[in-house]
Design an enzyme around this catalytic site. Structure first.
Site, PDB file in Angstrom:
ATOM      1  N   ARG A 282     -10.670 -69.201  33.057  1.00  0.00           N
ATOM      2  CA  ARG A 282     -11.873 -68.723  32.388  1.00  0.00           C
ATOM      3  C   ARG A 282     -12.714 -67.866  33.324  1.00  0.00           C
ATOM      4  O   ARG A 282     -13.339 -66.878  32.896  1.00  0.00           O
ATOM      5  CB  ARG A 282     -12.689 -69.901  31.852  1.00  0.00           C
ATOM      6  N   ALA A 283     -12.753 -68.209  34.610  1.00  0.00           N
ATOM      7  CA  ALA A 283     -13.555 -67.437  35.563  1.00  0.00           C
ATOM      8  C   ALA A 283     -13.071 -65.998  35.643  1.00  0.00           C
ATOM      9  O   ALA A 283     -13.883 -65.062  35.693  1.00  0.00           O
ATOM     10  CB  ALA A 283     -13.507 -68.096  36.938  1.00  0.00           C
TER      11      ALA A 283
END
Length: 718
Positions: A282-283
């Protein structure tokens, strides 16, 4: 609950907010690209976090919705599963973007909506009253003090954020509707941290703190007073700046689809996330979306290195936490080294900087990049300021790592040199480091409580396993279907039932009684006297308390800490939800002096008495960390009136109040006096050693306080 920017009393203008460039930039990037994923604003109280967030709604573009739809369906692409659908060709409403506020104490039905169970059973009609998630669809969902949100509401938010939809189910009757929103939360870290799952759902995070510059603080006060005196006039003075910023957001949104994320920038993003060891992917995705939004905000069609750097400073700090005692932050030197390593030589970043004539040609200069500058937009050199605007120092990027850390706790009060205790123990010694924390056994409060949702002790809660049924107290909660049918069945003939439908009245409804877990107040009483001062021993004691603090964080408890040494006891940490504050106090704890055990227990009795008045439903667990020794001005002793006798009397007083307790026995060496065990018996609690505290210990241990207290009760009955 729902706030739009056309309210009768004008809200504080976004462009009038002084300083806080990082916060303003993060909010504006989400206005440009809602796919960034929202913002978490961390900071001390009184820093205008809520003011800035509420002002954002006035800058968001208006939306078109299907006329009469309670779920804000878009006319061009209505939700096929909308409870108000299907939608044909009808009127279209053009309305401002909504900002919906979720109160910390909201109920589940208020958040997700509620079904009329009586009509569902008797008529087979899905009569659904939408909740806040429906109101926030295609808008902003704002949660003030998000770290204090109840666990079950956090779970519902996680589900809705992950799936873009909200599901309401009651005994086989279900309703689904779209729920895609921009999630914005504010929090004070001193009151506790967020669960990692919810923390990761926020795309960006920023740290805010009050300025220490007198000129800037004067300007903040001046503008606030001017707004309070004449809100409409103040808003009118800033209307031009608001319109310009609104137009710039619209232009950036239009440019966004044409922004190119090159291979070099993508490699830098991936390398940065790998270098900082963030979990999952997700980062990387959030960084890519943020860098693209930064380029569009600066009016460029190519993502430059400064965009990647700024995106990392906004998207990664909160994803690096490995435990609740880690302060969020980013090593900027390491970030620069990673970007330099993956910069490559096949592309020249200079053209990116030159495509916009308003940008500083040096992206690393003091005004370079979209986060620089003094203007409220944070992307161009300062424009001509209004009559009230004072020049502000440039602020680019997130604060340095030391600014992102939790504020250091005040040093414990120093009482001067302690008298040398009897037995030759040394005076006060400096603080020692704790050993590595470990997973502890669960320590429970006996009985069945009704406190706040948590993970420690048994309690009657709105969630958990069903144990019975009862008549509703107020609005119906979780329906107990079998009990409801059983209550209605004997009256069907008298009610003239015809056909297969069940005739149900309000008096027939039964709600489920459920048993789950609650969070408690865990009050630590830590012996910091000379008898505990051996360096290896105190390190182990601190490691044990740190482990219990970590356990309290995971079980959603409040904590407090009392230390005793020398001539008295001190409330080192008033009851709070912030385990970080407890860890900070523990780290700075010196040792030495006499052992005023009775004073430590008396202080605990006082703190617990006050907390019972403040929050009667939250039960307490007293954890005393000591070797059981007690000394006074004349040394130790068991004689009447001596230190041990006084400690015993106070312990029995705590037991008489029904305080659940655990004594962690820190006595070491070949000769053991067993004083901690005697103290536990006076407290009617459990005594465990440091080794037995470990969850993986093979020592025989009664895990909960219940066992010991039951034994004492049986002895009294006998």
């Amino acid at each position: 609950m729902t706030t739009a920017h056309n309210t009768t009393s004008p809200q504080y203008p976004f462009t009038a907010v002084v300083g806080m460039d990082d916060l303003r930039l993060a909010l504006l990037l989400n206005a440009v690209s809602p796919a960034v994923g929202g913002v978490l604003v961390r900071g001390e109280k009184g820093t205008a976090k809520s003011t800035a967030v509420r002002a954002l709604s006035a800058l968001m573009p208006a939306v078109d919705v299907v006329g009469g739809c309670r779920f804000a369906c878009a006319p061009t692409a209505p939700d096929p599963g909308c409870p108000d659908g299907p939608h044909g060709t009808g009127p279209v409403e053009h309305r401002p973007t909504r900002m919906v506020e979720l109160p910390v104490g909201a109920s589940e039905d208020r958040l997700v909506g509620a079904l009329d169970i009586e009509r569902a059973l008797s008529e087979g009609v899905k009569a659904f009253e939408p909740g806040l998630l429906a109101d926030a669809h295609r808008g902003i969902l704002y949660v003030d003090e998000v770290n204090l949100l109840h666990d079950h509401l956090v779970d519902l938010l996680l589900d809705a954020a992950a799936m873009g939809a909200s599901y309401v189910e009651r005994e086989g009757v279900s309703v689904r509707h779209a729920a895609r929103f921009l999630l914005v939360g504010t929090m004070n870290p001193e009151e506790g941290e967020l669960r990692p799952q919810l923390l990761d759902r926020f795309g960006l995070t920023v740290e805010v703190a009050a300025s220490r510059e007198p000129d800037q603080r004067v300007e903040v006060v001046r503008r606030r007073l001017a707004h309070d005196a004449d809100p409409a006039g103040f808003a009118a003075r800033w209307a031009g700046d608001e319109d310009e910023l609104r137009a710039r957001i619209a232009a950036a949104r239009e440019l966004l689809p044409r922004v190119t994320l090159g291979d070099r920038a993508l490699r830098q993003i991936a390398a940065t996330c790998a270098a900082f060891e963030v979990d999952g992917m997700r980062a990387d995705i959030v960084m890519a979306r943020t860098a693209t939004a930064l380029a569009a905000w600066a009016g460029r069609t190519d993502v430059a290195e400064e965009d990647v750097r700024q995106a990392a400073l906004l998207a990664l700090p909160h994803r690096r936490r490995r435990n609740p005692f880690d302060a969020p932050g980013l090593d900027e030197d390491k970030l620069d080294e990673t970007l330099e390593e993956f910069r490559g030589t096949d592309e020249d970043p200079a053209p990116d900087a030159d495509t916009d004539g308003d940008d500083d040609p040096d992206p690393d200069g003091p005004g370079g990049g979209p986060g620089g500058g003094d203007g409220p937009e944070g992307g161009h050199p300062p424009q001509e300021s209004g009559p009230e605007e004072a020049p502000l120092p440039p602020e680019t990027g997130l604060p340095h790592q030391q600014d992102g850390e939790a504020p250091p706790a005040p040093a414990p009060e120093q009482h001067g040199p302690e008298p040398r205790p009897q037995g030759g123990a040394a005076g006060e010694k400096p603080a020692v480091a704790a050993t590595e924390p470990f997973r502890t056994r669960r320590l429970d409060v006996p009985g069945l409580g009704e406190g706040a949702d948590g993970r420690r002790s048994r309690a009657r809660t709105a969630h958990g396993r069903t144990t019975g049924a009862r008549r509703p107290r107020g609005a119906l909660g979780k329906l107990h279907l079998a009990a409801t049918v059983q209550a209605a069945a004997p009256h069907q003939k008298a009610r003239g039932r015809r056909g297969t439908g069940l005739v149900v009245r309000r008096d027939d409804l039964r709600e489920a009684v459920r048993e789950g877990r609650e969070g408690n107040l865990v009050l630590f009483v830590v012996d910091a006297s000379g008898s505990m001062a051996a360096r290896k021993r105190m390190s182990a004691v601190k490691g044990a308390v740190l482990s219990l603090l970590l356990d309290a964080y995971q079980r959603r408890d409040k904590i407090g800490m009392i230390t005793f040494r020398g001539s008295g006891a001190e409330l080192a940490l008033p009851p709070t939800s912030s385990v970080e504050a407890g860890a900070a106090r523990l780290e700075q704890l010196p040792t030495g002096g006499r052992t005023p055990l009775s004073e430590g227990l008396l202080k605990a009795h006082e703190v617990l008495r006050i907390e019972r008045m403040r929050d009667p439903s939250r039960r307490a667990l007293l954890v005393v960390v000591t070797d059981g020794r007690a000394t006074g001005a004349a040394g130790g002793g068991r004689a009447a009136g001596g230190p041990l006798a006084r400690a015993s009397r106070v312990a029995r007083l705590l037991a008489a109040d029904g305080t659940a307790s655990v004594v962690v026995d820190c006595e070491a060496g070949p000769v053991r006096l067993g004083l901690a065990g005697e103290l536990a018996r006076d407290l009617q609690g459990t005594a465990i050693t440091l080794d037995e505290l470990r969850a993986d210990s093979v020592s025989a241990l009664v895990r909960t306080v219940q066992g010991t207290r039951t034994t004492h009760g049986n002895r009294k009955a006998a």
